[in-house]
Write an enzyme that holds these catalytic residues in place. Structure first.
Site: not given
Ligand code: NDP
Ligand code: OXD
Length: 309
Positions: A224, A272
């Site tokens: 983000r 994006h």
């Molecule tokens: P998940 O919820 O599956 O994973 C989140 C990860 O982040 C976990 O490993 C979690 O740790 C870690 N995390 C969360 N908070 C912290 C913190 N404070 N410190 C350290 N690690 C942390 O998310 P996804 O993998 O499905 O997606 C990740 C992000 O990717 C989405 O939220 C979205 O914003 C972005 N995205 C962007 C897209 C784009 O087109 N640009 C498309 C799709 C997604 P733990 O495993 O320990 O819980």
């Molecule tokens: C998502 C994105 O969160 O597209 O899936 O950013």
């Protein structure tokens, strides 16, 4: 009872068609034609207009169109107690893996330099760093981060991970929590942000974080825009500490035409698109959750609002 598509700017009719292909008996409505507001049980939301989530007295679930839920959890109109779900989808993961591998390879094999050389008609062979000393560090080892790690490993990159809680993944050294962040950063020649946006992760890509990366490191932000302190990135690139960045997300989207990122040669910009939710791929999980709501069963991919993801 009805399901409402509330995603201005997206092909909502296309989404409706895909949901009806899964279950033709569903009552699917498309914003702003909500019909009787009392009948809306579930909303599928992306870029929802301010205040809109507060309009439905019997709302039980808001489903994110994407993997992230920050746009829903931070919406003051989200009524307390309403469940929030997100998309978990193999296609979404795979697209992100493609994008990140491409960005890493672009840096590792100096394609940006070759573009410059071509403009100047120069025949220059750039060095390729030894693979053993080149580490890709992924912040966020969730569903998408782990898929990206596996794709990079298939290309034989050395992969590091950072998450909130400890985990063991084959061939990936995963650091956990704030106490292990500095060491993780000090080893990452490429830093990939795949964190959810939460109060803890906002602004995490800042001057201090960058200063702990090895000199010449490259930053890829596909999570983000609010993870990145934009002026800190520019400063660290201009000082030569960072070699550049590949950015798919921005504080303001679309990125304004006068934004300094457009002028910075070592910043790659995409609008994006790193990974895009395909309705045909996720319609069945949304319909399944709607059925579960009606049956009072636990929902798939429900997020924890206190944790923020
Ligand atoms: P998940 O919820 O599956 O994973 C989140 C990860 O982040 C976990 O490993 C979690 O740790 C870690 N995390 C969360 N908070 C912290 C913190 N404070 N410190 C350290 N690690 C942390 O998310 P996804 O993998 O499905 O997606 C990740 C992000 O990717 C989405 O939220 C979205 O914003 C972005 N995205 C962007 C897209 C784009 O087109 N640009 C498309 C799709 C997604 P733990 O495993 O320990 O819980
Ligand atoms: C998502 C994105 O969160 O597209 O899936 O950013």
């Amino acid at each position: 009872m009805a399901l409402l598509l509330l995603m201005p700017g997206r092909d909502m009719q296309g989404w409706k068609k895909n949901l009806l292909a899964v279950d033709g008996a569903l009552d699917v409505r498309v914003w702003p034609d909500t019909g009787n507001l009392d009948e809306i049980l579930m909303v599928v939301a992306w870029n929802q207009p301010p205040g809109s989530l507060a309009l439905f007295p019997n709302l039980r679930c808001v489903a994110s169109l994407g993997a992230g839920v920050d746009h829903i959890l931070s919406d003051p109109a989200l009524p307390p107690g309403v469940a929030v779900t997100r998309v978990v989808d193999a296609q979404l993961n795979r697209m992100m893996a493609e994008y990140v591998c491409l960005a890493v390879l672009h840096h590792y094999r100096s394609f940006g330099r070759y573009e410059e050389h071509k403009r100047e008609r120069k025949w220059v062979q750039e060095p390729v760093p030894p693979a053993e000393g080149y580490h890709v560090g992924i912040m966020g080892m969730g569903v998408i981060g782990r898929t990206v790690a596996r794709a990079l490993q298939a290309l034989e990159f050395r992969v590091l991970g950072w998450a909130r809680t400890p985990k063991s993944l084959p061939g990936v050294r995963v650091f956990a929590g704030k106490q292990e962040l500095d060491e993780f950063l000090s080893l990452s020649n490429v830093l990939v942000c795949l964190l959810p946006l939460t109060p803890e992760t906002k602004d995490i890509l800042n001057r201090h974080t960058f200063s702990l990366l090895p000199r010449g490191a490259y930053v890829i932000n596909v999570a983000r825009g609010a993870h990145l302190v934009e002026e800190d990135l520019l400063e660290m690139i201009r000082s030569g500490h960072l070699s550049g960045a590949c950015l798919d997300v921005f504080r303001e989207e679309p990125l304004p035409p006068d934004h300094p990122f457009w002028q910075e040669p070592s910043i790659m910009i995409t609008p994006h698109v790193a990974s895009i939710t395909r309705p045909e791929s996720v319609a069945s999980q949304i319909v399944e959750n709607y059925r579960r709501l009606l049956a009072g069963k636990p929902l798939l991919h429900q997020v924890d609002p206190r944790r923020g993801y």
